[in-house]
Enzyme design. Structure first.
Site, PDB file in Angstrom:
ATOM      1  N   ASP A  80       0.841  -1.188   0.000  1.00  0.00           N
ATOM      2  CA  ASP A  80       0.000   0.000   0.000  1.00  0.00           C
ATOM      3  C   ASP A  80       0.881   1.245   0.000  1.00  0.00           C
ATOM      4  O   ASP A  80       2.042   1.200   0.429  1.00  0.00           O
ATOM      5  CB  ASP A  80      -0.916   0.029   1.223  1.00  0.00           C
ATOM      6  CG  ASP A  80      -2.087   0.983   1.026  1.00  0.00           C
ATOM      7  OD1 ASP A  80      -3.078   0.564   0.399  1.00  0.00           O
ATOM      8  OD2 ASP A  80      -1.999   2.141   1.463  1.00  0.00           O
ATOM      9  N   SER A  81       0.325   2.322  -0.496  1.00  0.00           N
ATOM     10  CA  SER A  81       1.021   3.613  -0.509  1.00  0.00           C
ATOM     11  C   SER A  81       0.068   4.692  -0.036  1.00  0.00           C
ATOM     12  O   SER A  81      -1.145   4.611  -0.275  1.00  0.00           O
ATOM     13  CB  SER A  81       1.505   3.963  -1.921  1.00  0.00           C
ATOM     14  OG  SER A  81       2.436   3.035  -2.387  1.00  0.00           O
TER      15      SER A  81
END
Length: 207
Positions: A80-81
């Site tokens: 995830d970012s």
């Protein structure tokens, strides 16, 4: 790839992200991509006030755990970012108008891009995190004129609706920045080199 016990370790990427799939493809990693069914906003709400890196790492673990329960014999990679600008977290824009507002806010500021990854597998009936890692890149956004933002969105919307930060660094999004400090793969959305090291340790890749 076979581990020390001679059994094949199957890898599942808990994402349909084009950039993450492209990174794994280019690196020669064998995997299957399956999107995770997770309420990301609920995870973020539970971690209100936590540093960006911790939130990205927690989301990566949660994505992998959600999928691992349905694939008990596989190793699941979650990633995830998220973007933080002046202490404010930004999610993917829900509309062109929201993307415009994000870009106007980013103008002339430093964007912190946190990317994380986690490896999870089922053990004893429970999903257990084998490894996780978070990294941060600092992207200095230049002053963006209203004309530039209009032209940029005409070219890039709706493609950037799937990105945090409203940009694809491998495309016109690179024009947003004056300077980038940090790992290229982190900017693309996954700390690839640490991931590859962890996959070697887990028997997915040759050591």
């Amino acid at each position: 790839m076979s581990g020390d016990n001679g059994q094949t370790t199957a890898l599942i990427l808990a994402s349909k992200s084009a950039s993450r799939r492209a990174m794994l493809d280019a690196a020669g990693v064998p995997y299957e991509a399956v999107p995770a069914d997770l309420d990301e906003r609920a995870v973020e709400a539970r971690m209100a006030g936590a540093p960006g890196g911790e939130v990205a790492e927690a989301l990566s673990v949660a994505k992998a755990e959600a999928l691992a329960r349905h694939h008990p014999h596989a190793l699941v990679l979650g990633s995830d970012s998220l973007v933080v600008v002046e202490g404010r977290r930004f999610d993917k824009p829900a509309s062109r108008e929201e993307a415009r507002a994000h870009l106007a806010f980013f103008s002339g500021k430093v964007m912190e891009l946190h990317s994380a990854a986690a490896l999870v597998r089922m053990s004893g009936g429970a999903a257990g995190c084998e490894w996780s890692h978070a990294a941060c890149a600092r992207l200095v956004v230049r002053k963006l004129s209203e004309r530039f933002i209009d032209d940029y969105l005409t070219r890039e919307w709706p493609a950037i609706g799937h990105t945090v930060g409203c940009f694809r660094i491998e495309g016109p999004g690179v024009q947003l920045f004056e300077r980038i400090e940090g790992d290229h793969f982190t900017v693309l959305g996954m700390p690839l080199l640490p991931v590859l090291g962890a996959l070697r340790e887990q028997g997915v890749l040759a050591a």
